[in-house]
Motif scaffolding. Structure first.
Motif, PDB file in Angstrom:
ATOM      1  N   TRP A 234       0.918  -1.344   0.184  1.00 28.47           N
ATOM      2  CA  TRP A 234       0.123   0.000   0.091  1.00 28.47           C
ATOM      3  C   TRP A 234       0.850   1.542  -0.041  1.00 28.47           C
ATOM      4  CZ3 TRP A 234      -5.029  -0.177  -0.623  1.00 28.47           C
ATOM      5  CH2 TRP A 234      -5.764  -1.345  -0.429  1.00 28.47           C
ATOM      6  N   LEU A 235       2.043   1.227  -0.553  1.00 25.26           N
ATOM      7  CA  LEU A 235       2.958   2.603  -0.281  1.00 25.26           C
ATOM      8  C   LEU A 235       2.977   3.475  -1.516  1.00 25.26           C
ATOM      9  CD1 LEU A 235       6.120   0.876   1.138  1.00 25.26           C
ATOM     10  CD2 LEU A 235       4.223   2.111   2.299  1.00 25.26           C
ATOM     11  N   ALA A 236       2.021   2.852  -2.777  1.00 28.69           N
ATOM     12  CA  ALA A 236       1.881   3.808  -3.699  1.00 28.69           C
ATOM     13  C   ALA A 236       0.591   3.662  -4.485  1.00 28.69           C
ATOM     14  CB  ALA A 236       3.155   3.432  -4.755  1.00 28.69           C
ATOM     15  N   MET A 237       0.015   4.427  -5.110  1.00 28.09           N
ATOM     16  CA  MET A 237      -1.108   4.373  -5.844  1.00 28.09           C
ATOM     17  C   MET A 237      -1.296   4.889  -7.025  1.00 28.09           C
ATOM     18  SD  MET A 237      -3.069   2.591  -3.821  1.00 28.09           S
ATOM     19  CE  MET A 237      -4.792   2.888  -4.370  1.00 28.09           C
ATOM     20  N   PRO A 238      -1.746   4.410  -8.177  1.00 29.63           N
ATOM     21  CA  PRO A 238      -2.040   3.106  -8.181  1.00 29.63           C
ATOM     22  C   PRO A 238      -1.150   2.061  -7.817  1.00 29.63           C
ATOM     23  CG  PRO A 238      -2.047   3.653 -10.402  1.00 29.63           C
ATOM     24  CD  PRO A 238      -1.685   4.743  -9.502  1.00 29.63           C
ATOM     25  N   ARG A 239      -1.809   0.983  -7.275  1.00 32.50           N
ATOM     26  CA  ARG A 239      -0.650  -0.298  -7.072  1.00 32.50           C
ATOM     27  C   ARG A 239      -0.444  -0.995  -8.537  1.00 32.50           C
ATOM     28  NH1 ARG A 239      -3.072  -3.569  -2.288  1.00 32.50           N
ATOM     29  NH2 ARG A 239      -5.006  -3.445  -3.514  1.00 32.50           N
ATOM     30  N   SER A 240       0.857  -1.185  -8.669  1.00 33.00           N
ATOM     31  CA  SER A 240       1.511  -1.919  -9.784  1.00 33.00           C
ATOM     32  C   SER A 240       1.200  -3.377  -9.771  1.00 33.00           C
ATOM     33  CB  SER A 240       2.891  -1.798 -10.055  1.00 33.00           C
ATOM     34  OG  SER A 240       3.543  -2.231  -8.934  1.00 33.00           O
ATOM     35  N   GLU A 241       1.369  -4.080 -10.802  1.00 30.98           N
ATOM     36  CA  GLU A 241       1.049  -5.585 -10.791  1.00 30.98           C
ATOM     37  C   GLU A 241       2.261  -6.240  -9.738  1.00 30.98           C
ATOM     38  OE1 GLU A 241      -1.261  -7.704 -12.072  1.00 30.98           O
ATOM     39  OE2 GLU A 241      -2.773  -6.004 -12.455  1.00 30.98           O
ATOM     40  N   GLU A 242       3.213  -5.665 -10.045  1.00 33.76           N
ATOM     41  CA  GLU A 242       4.475  -6.221  -9.329  1.00 33.76           C
ATOM     42  C   GLU A 242       4.211  -5.770  -7.718  1.00 33.76           C
ATOM     43  OE1 GLU A 242       9.639  -5.472  -8.762  1.00 33.76           O
ATOM     44  OE2 GLU A 242       8.283  -4.341 -10.146  1.00 33.76           O
ATOM     45  N   MET A 243       3.725  -4.858  -7.340  1.00 34.04           N
ATOM     46  CA  MET A 243       3.405  -4.540  -6.098  1.00 34.04           C
ATOM     47  C   MET A 243       2.419  -5.629  -5.406  1.00 34.04           C
ATOM     48  SD  MET A 243       2.301  -1.151  -4.079  1.00 34.04           S
ATOM     49  CE  MET A 243       3.860  -0.044  -4.872  1.00 34.04           C
ATOM     50  N   LEU A 244       1.163  -5.742  -6.278  1.00 30.81           N
ATOM     51  CA  LEU A 244       0.148  -6.572  -5.929  1.00 30.81           C
ATOM     52  C   LEU A 244       0.549  -8.223  -5.726  1.00 30.81           C
ATOM     53  CD1 LEU A 244      -2.505  -5.267  -8.204  1.00 30.81           C
ATOM     54  CD2 LEU A 244      -2.460  -5.023  -6.055  1.00 30.81           C
ATOM     55  N   LYS A 245       1.436  -8.528  -6.327  1.00 32.52           N
ATOM     56  CA  LYS A 245       2.303  -9.989  -6.065  1.00 32.52           C
ATOM     57  C   LYS A 245       3.241 -10.201  -5.084  1.00 32.52           C
ATOM     58  CE  LYS A 245       1.328 -10.831 -11.293  1.00 32.52           C
ATOM     59  NZ  LYS A 245       2.058 -11.229 -12.446  1.00 32.52           N
ATOM     60  N   THR A 246       3.573  -8.828  -4.274  1.00 34.17           N
ATOM     61  CA  THR A 246       4.284  -8.981  -3.250  1.00 34.17           C
ATOM     62  C   THR A 246       4.076 -10.062  -2.190  1.00 34.17           C
ATOM     63  OG1 THR A 246       5.087  -6.785  -3.793  1.00 34.17           O
ATOM     64  CG2 THR A 246       5.752  -7.870  -1.773  1.00 34.17           C
ATOM     65  N   PRO A 247       4.849 -11.152  -2.184  1.00 37.97           N
ATOM     66  CA  PRO A 247       4.541 -12.162  -1.055  1.00 37.97           C
ATOM     67  C   PRO A 247       4.823 -11.710   0.254  1.00 37.97           C
ATOM     68  CG  PRO A 247       6.670 -12.685  -1.859  1.00 37.97           C
ATOM     69  CD  PRO A 247       6.165 -11.361  -2.715  1.00 37.97           C
ATOM     70  N   TRP A 248       4.159 -12.355   1.292  1.00 36.28           N
ATOM     71  CA  TRP A 248       4.399 -12.376   2.658  1.00 36.28           C
ATOM     72  C   TRP A 248       5.865 -12.913   2.980  1.00 36.28           C
ATOM     73  CZ3 TRP A 248       1.514 -10.395   6.862  1.00 36.28           C
ATOM     74  CH2 TRP A 248       0.137  -9.905   6.521  1.00 36.28           C
ATOM     75  N   GLU A 249       6.616 -12.225   3.800  1.00 37.27           N
ATOM     76  CA  GLU A 249       7.805 -12.703   4.018  1.00 37.27           C
ATOM     77  C   GLU A 249       7.700 -13.874   5.114  1.00 37.27           C
ATOM     78  OE1 GLU A 249      11.945 -11.704   6.578  1.00 37.27           O
ATOM     79  OE2 GLU A 249      10.545 -10.200   5.932  1.00 37.27           O
ATOM     80  N   GLU A 250       8.100 -15.057   5.109  1.00 36.89           N
ATOM     81  CA  GLU A 250       7.875 -16.322   6.031  1.00 36.89           C
ATOM     82  C   GLU A 250       9.220 -16.223   6.694  1.00 36.89           C
ATOM     83  OE1 GLU A 250       7.387 -21.124   6.199  1.00 36.89           O
ATOM     84  OE2 GLU A 250       6.742 -20.050   4.229  1.00 36.89           O
ATOM     85  N   ILE A 251       9.000 -16.092   8.189  1.00 35.73           N
ATOM     86  CA  ILE A 251       9.924 -16.149   9.235  1.00 35.73           C
ATOM     87  C   ILE A 251      10.321 -17.654   9.438  1.00 35.73           C
ATOM     88  CG2 ILE A 251      10.571 -15.279  11.615  1.00 35.73           C
ATOM     89  CD1 ILE A 251      10.305 -13.179   9.692  1.00 35.73           C
ATOM     90  N   GLU A 252      11.700 -17.864   9.732  1.00 37.52           N
ATOM     91  CA  GLU A 252      12.164 -19.248   9.822  1.00 37.52           C
ATOM     92  C   GLU A 252      11.534 -19.408  11.303  1.00 37.52           C
ATOM     93  OE1 GLU A 252      16.115 -22.040  10.328  1.00 37.52           O
ATOM     94  OE2 GLU A 252      16.178 -19.811   9.684  1.00 37.52           O
ATOM     95  N   VAL A 253      11.000 -20.669  11.580  1.00 39.52           N
ATOM     96  CA  VAL A 253      10.490 -20.884  12.996  1.00 39.52           C
ATOM     97  C   VAL A 253      11.792 -21.765  13.619  1.00 39.52           C
ATOM     98  CG1 VAL A 253       8.955 -22.296  14.647  1.00 39.52           C
ATOM     99  CG2 VAL A 253       8.225 -20.838  12.475  1.00 39.52           C
ATOM    100  N   ARG A 254      12.652 -21.312  14.578  1.00 37.73           N
ATOM    101  CA  ARG A 254      13.940 -21.882  15.064  1.00 37.73           C
ATOM    102  C   ARG A 254      13.365 -22.594  16.257  1.00 37.73           C
ATOM    103  NH1 ARG A 254      16.159 -16.170  15.762  1.00 37.73           N
ATOM    104  NH2 ARG A 254      14.032 -15.927  16.489  1.00 37.73           N
ATOM    105  N   HIS A 255      12.169 -22.410  16.802  1.00 31.60           N
ATOM    106  CA  HIS A 255      11.925 -23.086  17.954  1.00 31.60           C
ATOM    107  C   HIS A 255      11.366 -24.474  17.869  1.00 31.60           C
ATOM    108  CE1 HIS A 255      12.400 -19.324  20.313  1.00 31.60           C
ATOM    109  NE2 HIS A 255      11.995 -18.770  19.153  1.00 31.60           N
ATOM    110  N   GLN A 256      11.523 -25.452  18.991  1.00 30.63           N
ATOM    111  CA  GLN A 256      11.309 -26.750  18.860  1.00 30.63           C
ATOM    112  C   GLN A 256       9.474 -26.902  19.023  1.00 30.63           C
ATOM    113  OE1 GLN A 256      12.663 -29.343  21.978  1.00 30.63           O
ATOM    114  NE2 GLN A 256      12.825 -27.550  23.401  1.00 30.63           N
ATOM    115  N   TYR A 257       9.066 -27.995  18.864  1.00 32.94           N
ATOM    116  CA  TYR A 257       7.566 -28.112  18.621  1.00 32.94           C
ATOM    117  C   TYR A 257       6.766 -27.501  17.981  1.00 32.94           C
ATOM    118  CZ  TYR A 257       9.343 -29.942  23.632  1.00 32.94           C
ATOM    119  OH  TYR A 257       9.970 -30.723  24.424  1.00 32.94           O
ATOM    120  N   ASN A 258       6.947 -27.963  16.696  1.00 35.04           N
ATOM    121  CA  ASN A 258       6.631 -27.101  15.527  1.00 35.04           C
ATOM    122  C   ASN A 258       5.877 -27.935  14.280  1.00 35.04           C
ATOM    123  OD1 ASN A 258       6.105 -24.389  14.299  1.00 35.04           O
ATOM    124  ND2 ASN A 258       7.609 -24.982  12.806  1.00 35.04           N
ATOM    125  N   SER A 259       5.295 -28.958  14.988  1.00 38.43           N
ATOM    126  CA  SER A 259       4.370 -29.809  14.207  1.00 38.43           C
ATOM    127  C   SER A 259       3.014 -29.405  13.930  1.00 38.43           C
ATOM    128  CB  SER A 259       4.297 -31.292  14.809  1.00 38.43           C
ATOM    129  OG  SER A 259       3.519 -32.205  13.996  1.00 38.43           O
TER     130      SER A 259
END
Length: 320
Positions: A234-259
């Motif tokens: 949402w940092l620019a309008m109108p939003r470009s196709e590239e901006m719309l496709k920006t994925p969420w960043e997936e944070i690595e889960v480093r802790h145990q018990y992650n099933s």
């Protein structure tokens, strides 16, 4: 079992209507108790349990312990290191169609002490308070889609169950930290694509997005998704196709018990931690004090909905 002098800790897995009775009975017998959620069906009963435990210098622990799992511990790490700044708001959503479709004896889910709030609410509320600390005040509304539910599972198929609790509840929670959280719990929803939980910080957003309505804080593991200024759409309008496709960043889960599998289940790590806490003379993490606060929050939500008032909390706990 309760009379056995060799037993130090009793694990109480009874239904909500009798959790209080057996928790109290075990404490009176000099046993430490680790209870299924909720700690009791009523806040006053929970207060009685904790007062007796303190008087007898006994430990009380209470489910859920899923906040000790890998995903929510990674959430905690992200908050503690300031990645999303100060949490100012958020939402939590547990919506589904109820348990009469598969549970062999689901009648108690629609009676006081259960319903979507007391059955599934503890997972979401415990996750939230373990991250943000205690709730300060509440306003809420509740309703129910039906006065009677028909059991669909084979064991009692066709039997009618009276609905004596609200089965769709919307609540606003103000935390002492200043965060405002919208909570929705329901047994009246056929389908949803809402995230199970999101936290909105001054620098970013954490998202818990799952396809299954029972996932989220009910499980130990799962993905941790992050958006900050660098991948905000949402940092620019109108939003470009590239901006719309920006994925969420997936944070690595480093802790145990992650099933995320119920077959590979870590339920019980809260009681294991309590056993070590007793031995080491420290506080246990899935503590009775935190469970009592969650119980007060749930009762406060019901009271707010019934009386059309704001309700302030009286309890506190040490952030685990």
């Amino acid at each position: 079992l309760i009379a056995d002098p060799e037993v130090d800790i009793v694990l109480n897995l009874t239904t909500p209507d009798v959790n209080y009775y057996y928790n109290l009975k075990n404490l009176k017998a000099g046993k430490h108790v680790y209870s299924e959620k909720p700690l009791a069906a009523k806040f006053a009963q929970g207060q009685e349990i904790m007062a007796l435990a303190k008087e007898k210098k006994l430990y009380v622990g209470c489910a859920p312990d899923t906040f000790m799992g890998g995903r929510l511990q990674e959430y905690r790490s992200v908050l503690d290191n300031g990645t999303i700044g100060n949490v100012i708001g958020g939402m939590a959503s547990m919506v589904c169609r109820g348990w009469e479709w598969f549970h062999p004896n689901p009648g108690f889910y629609y009676q006081p002490g259960s319903g979507p709030l007391f059955d599934m609410g503890p997972y979401y509320l415990t996750a939230l308070v373990s991250l943000l600390g205690p709730v300060e005040s509440i306003c809420a509304m509740g309703t129910r889609a039906e006065e009677v539910r028909i059991i669909r599972s084979e064991a009692q198929k066709g039997r009618e169950v009276p609905v004596n609790v609200d089965t769709h509840i919307a609540a606003n929670l103000k935390f002492k930290s200043g965060a405002l959280i919208n909570l929705c719990v329901s047994f009246d929803v056929w389908e949803s694509e809402m995230p199970r939980m999101e936290l909105y910080g001054t620098k970013g957003t954490l998202c818990m997005l799952e396809p299954d309505p029972c996932d989220g804080p009910n499980l130990f593991g799962g993905k941790v998704l992050l958006r900050t200024q660098k991948n905000c759409r949402w940092l620019a309008m109108p939003r470009s196709e590239e901006m719309l496709k920006t994925p969420w960043e997936e944070i690595e889960v480093r802790h145990q018990y992650n099933s995320i599998s119920q077959a590979e289940n870590s339920r019980g790590i809260g009681m294991v931690d309590m056993a070590y806490a007793i031995e080491e003379g420290r506080s246990n993490r899935a503590s009775g004090d935190m469970a009592l606060h969650v119980l007060e929050v749930m009762e406060g939500i019901l009271r707010s909905a019934e009386e059309n008032i704001f309700v302030r909390m009286s309890t506190d706990f040490m952030l685990p």
